[in-house]
Motif scaffolding. Structure first.
Motif, PDB file in Angstrom:
ATOM      1  N   LEU B  48       0.850  -1.199   0.000  1.00  0.00           N
ATOM      2  CA  LEU B  48       0.000   0.000   0.000  1.00  0.00           C
ATOM      3  C   LEU B  48       0.880   1.241   0.000  1.00  0.00           C
ATOM      4  O   LEU B  48       0.621   2.200   0.710  1.00  0.00           O
ATOM      5  CB  LEU B  48      -0.890   0.016   1.250  1.00  0.00           C
ATOM      6  CG  LEU B  48      -1.844  -1.146   1.439  1.00  0.00           C
ATOM      7  CD1 LEU B  48      -2.533  -1.054   2.796  1.00  0.00           C
ATOM      8  CD2 LEU B  48      -2.887  -1.169   0.341  1.00  0.00           C
ATOM      9  N   GLN B 125      -0.019 -13.238  -3.745  1.00  0.00           N
ATOM     10  CA  GLN B 125      -0.454 -12.330  -4.818  1.00  0.00           C
ATOM     11  C   GLN B 125      -0.650 -13.086  -6.125  1.00  0.00           C
ATOM     12  O   GLN B 125      -1.588 -12.827  -6.863  1.00  0.00           O
ATOM     13  CB  GLN B 125       0.598 -11.242  -5.037  1.00  0.00           C
ATOM     14  CG  GLN B 125       0.561 -10.161  -4.001  1.00  0.00           C
ATOM     15  CD  GLN B 125       1.568  -9.094  -4.346  1.00  0.00           C
ATOM     16  OE1 GLN B 125       2.751  -9.351  -4.417  1.00  0.00           O
ATOM     17  NE2 GLN B 125       1.089  -7.894  -4.585  1.00  0.00           N
ATOM     18  N   GLY B 129      -4.607 -13.267  -4.332  1.00  0.00           N
ATOM     19  CA  GLY B 129      -4.975 -12.815  -2.992  1.00  0.00           C
ATOM     20  C   GLY B 129      -4.918 -11.299  -2.864  1.00  0.00           C
ATOM     21  O   GLY B 129      -4.058 -10.655  -3.463  1.00  0.00           O
ATOM     22  N   SER B 130      -5.828 -10.743  -2.082  1.00  0.00           N
ATOM     23  CA  SER B 130      -5.855  -9.300  -1.868  1.00  0.00           C
ATOM     24  C   SER B 130      -4.838  -8.926  -0.787  1.00  0.00           C
ATOM     25  O   SER B 130      -4.265  -9.797  -0.140  1.00  0.00           O
ATOM     26  CB  SER B 130      -7.247  -8.885  -1.414  1.00  0.00           C
ATOM     27  OG  SER B 130      -7.560  -9.566  -0.222  1.00  0.00           O
ATOM     28  N   THR B 131      -4.653  -7.648  -0.605  1.00  0.00           N
ATOM     29  CA  THR B 131      -3.728  -7.185   0.436  1.00  0.00           C
ATOM     30  C   THR B 131      -4.184  -7.674   1.813  1.00  0.00           C
ATOM     31  O   THR B 131      -3.385  -8.110   2.628  1.00  0.00           O
ATOM     32  CB  THR B 131      -3.661  -5.646   0.414  1.00  0.00           C
ATOM     33  OG1 THR B 131      -3.249  -5.244  -0.891  1.00  0.00           O
ATOM     34  CG2 THR B 131      -2.669  -5.126   1.440  1.00  0.00           C
ATOM     35  N   LYS B 133      -5.843 -10.349   2.442  1.00  0.00           N
ATOM     36  CA  LYS B 133      -5.541 -11.781   2.535  1.00  0.00           C
ATOM     37  C   LYS B 133      -4.051 -11.990   2.844  1.00  0.00           C
ATOM     38  O   LYS B 133      -3.688 -12.882   3.594  1.00  0.00           O
ATOM     39  CB  LYS B 133      -5.911 -12.460   1.206  1.00  0.00           C
ATOM     40  CG  LYS B 133      -5.719 -13.966   1.179  1.00  0.00           C
ATOM     41  CD  LYS B 133      -6.727 -14.673   2.064  1.00  0.00           C
ATOM     42  CE  LYS B 133      -6.439 -16.157   2.144  1.00  0.00           C
ATOM     43  NZ  LYS B 133      -7.267 -16.820   3.170  1.00  0.00           N
TER      44      LYS B 133
END
Lengths: 384, 247
Positions: B48, B125, B129-131, B133
């Motif tokens: 992020l 990733q 998978g999301s951040t 996750k």
């Protein structure tokens, strides 16, 4: 003299590899390759900027991987192959160019900024990836590691566990479900890595130096597993490696990368039939130094029919010349039996035009080694 | 002073310390964990990445960390009154204790999370998978042994800070040591509190170590480092060293 198949060479390391299907297994003997391109990159460029310096890792790469084939990208470290494979699932954002996997333009899904949007994440879940250092979660058991991609897909728990056990069985680790990665050997870890990569039923498997951290014996068994999966599931495999043996034992097609560009590419048989192909020479090196100044050194490549003809002795008899054999080898490359021999003829190239013509007429591929004549072929000792 | 006189004082002090340290640890962990993870995620090259947020959080954490606790306590009085309605007593001490411990723990979390192999993040990733996750399945579980060690260190630091809470009438063992031991020249009382503190701190460290080690061993002992073991060896042949021998 004819090049005979030596018994040792005709026995592949394992019965499932290469030409011979295992008796009793449903492995089809022939590849599942179709003409559809499942991975396509066009004009792929990646430039890294750090502290004002620019490094071009990829410089306009066009790659076409056909459905159902095992495609190997080989090159020295720093050639850009790692960037290439990471651009295929957009772990690395290309600076320009497009990546299409299974008909979907991934670069269009990427959006701006480093974060992957939902669309891209869904697309990624359909591309399996195995890593050099396995990248298994040490806090999870083998089974839970394999369930991870299914958790991401939102598969119900019962289905996840069924699928994980099925995959463990497929990779031959059914008894290790409850073990932690730390309790496994390197080869077993990579099997888990492969099972995990397959959990989302991908059409494409990316392999980032999957065997580079393994010993030769384990490497062979992992390659065999990849080959079997490729055959059984029709899985397309794009792998990068710095080991020629990997390309030699499982790839249908290969590309050689250097300084961010693809220098040569094609099916392995095409490459071997290309005079002066660096990849072919590296895949299948023969050595031997010229013994004197006014001599001609030839690399003779036999494949198919030609391999059974006693061409060398015919040459000696027909032209009444003495031929020295400097080096010879027979091997199986990409499922093809192939022989290569380095011979030396007396006299300069100009004196040997006729005998060389004779050899070419026999359907042999002749590369003239040395300073004179056409494209000198330098036998590289495999890319490191 | 006789034992029967001092005994209720000590019991009360133990409870006060436990109360203050318990609550402030809880708050520090709840707030420090996300803060520490955010420090890693927003850093350069993080998932992020956001340089401004990273710099601001980093700066706030640094300032709060370098502030002597007794000054922090005084400086936060207005805030404390706003939260608890008072500036004296146990509840009032929890506020500065927690505020002081949040950046402390956040830094330890940051260090632990940074130790997690980036390849694992990449693997998740690559699966789509999301951040979130990544945080839930990789960063926290993989750093857990090290996070437990960090929490242990934080508790022990808080016990130290809480000794100063006596200055705002919050009681606790430190307060007893100062008031009885120092101001009334009851050396015996002081040594008793010292002994209690030593035992409590050692026990906490041992428990923290054992938990961290058992998690660490399960996952093979690779990756993630155990932070700070200041009391290793204080009590020879204790549970911690026994655990090592067994393994």
């Amino acid at each position: 003299m004819s090049v005979r198949r030596r018994p040792y060479e005709t026995q592949p390391h394992s019965p499932c590899l290469n030409l011979h299907p295992c008796p009793g297994t449903p492995t089809p003997a022939h590849s599942t390759v179709t003409e559809t391109h499942v991975i396509t990159t066009s004009g792929l460029t990646k430039v890294y900027r750090s502290r004002g310096r620019e490094v071009t890792a990829l410089d306009g790469v066009d790659l076409h991987v056909r459905e159902g084939e095992v495609y190997g990208v080989i090159g020295q470290s720093g050639a850009g192959k790692s960037s290439l494979i990471r651009c295929v699932n957009l772990l690395e954002r290309p600076t320009s160019g497009t990546v299409t996997v299974a008909g979907q333009d991934l670069t269009a899904l990427a959006g701006r900024g480093p974060r992957a949007g939902r669309e891209l994440r869904r697309a990624r879940s359909r591309i399996g990836m195995v890593f050099q250092h396995f990248n298994l979660l040490s806090s999870r058991t083998v089974r839970d590691n394999i369930e991870l991609p299914l958790e991401i897909l939102g598969t119900p728990a019962k289905e996840r566990s069924r699928k994980a056990l099925e995959l463990l069985d497929l990779v031959g680790l059914a008894d290790k479900a409850g073990a932690y990665p730390a309790q496994l050997s390197g080869g077993q870890k990579q099997r888990v890595g492969i099972a995990r990569a397959l959990a989302g039923d991908p059409k494409v498997l990316l392999s980032d130096e999957a065997t580079s951290a393994l010993d030769p014996e384990t490497t062979r068994s992992i390659l065999q597993l990849l080959r079997d999966l490729n055959r059984q599931l029709g899985l397309t495999v794009l792998l990068i490696t710095h080991e020629m043996d990997v390309v030699k034992s499982i790839c249908d097609s290969a590309a050689l990368m250097d300084k961010g560009r693809i220098v040569e590419s094609g099916t392995v048989s095409e490459l071997l039939a290309t005079p002066g192909s660096e990849l072919a020479a590296a895949l299948f090196p023969v050595s031997g130094e010229r013994t004197g100044e006014d001599r001609t050194v030839l690399d003779v490549t036999f494949h198919g029919e030609a391999a059974t003809q006693p061409v060398v002795s015919q040459l000696a008899r027909t032209y009444n010349i003495d031929i020295s054999i400097l080096g010879a080898a027979i091997d199986t490359v990409g499922g093809l039996q192939i022989g290569r021999m380095r011979i030396e003829l007396p006299g300069r190239y100009e004196d040997n035009v006729v005998p060389i013509g004779f050899l070419r007429e026999q359907g042999l591929q002749i590369d003239v080694v040395g300073a004179d004549a056409q494209a000198p072929v330098l036998v590289k000792d495999g890319a490191k | 002073m006789t034992w029967s006189e001092i005994q209720p004082v000590l019991t009360q002090a133990c409870w006060d310390t436990l109360y203050m340290v318990g609550w402030s640890t809880l708050i520090a962990v709840v707030a420090g964990l996300p803060l520490g993870i955010l420090l890693v995620l927003t850093d350069k090259g993080g998932l992020l990445q956001n340089v401004v947020v990273n710099k601001v959080i980093g700066q706030v954490v640094n300032i709060a960390r370098s502030m002597p606790f007794i000054i922090l306590m005084v400086a936060l009085m207005t805030f404390t009154r706003w939260i608890t309605g008072t500036t004296i007593g146990r509840e009032a001490a929890i506020v500065p204790l927690a505020i002081g411990a949040i950046p402390f723990f956040a830094r330890l979390v940051e260090m632990s999370v940074r130790e997690v192999d980036g390849g694992l993040v990449e693997a998740v990733q690559s699966m789509g998978g999301s951040t979130w996750k990544v945080v839930r399945s990789v960063l926290v579980p993989e750093a857990l042994p090290s996070l437990i060690s960090g929490a242990t260190t934080t508790v022990i630091a808080l016990i130290g800070y809480s000794a100063m809470a006596g200055t705002v009438g919050a009681g606790g063992l430190g307060d007893v040591a100062v008031r009885y031991g120092y101001q009334r020249f009851e050396t015996g009382v002081m040594w008793i509190t010292v002994a209690i503190l030593a035992v409590v701190i050692s026990l906490l460290q041992i428990v923290g170590d054992v938990v961290a080690r058992s998690l660490h061993r399960r996952s093979g002992g690779s990756g993630g480092l155990l932070l700070f073991r200041p009391l290793r060896g204080v009590l020879p042949g204790t549970v911690a060293t026994e655990a090592v021998k067994k393994s």
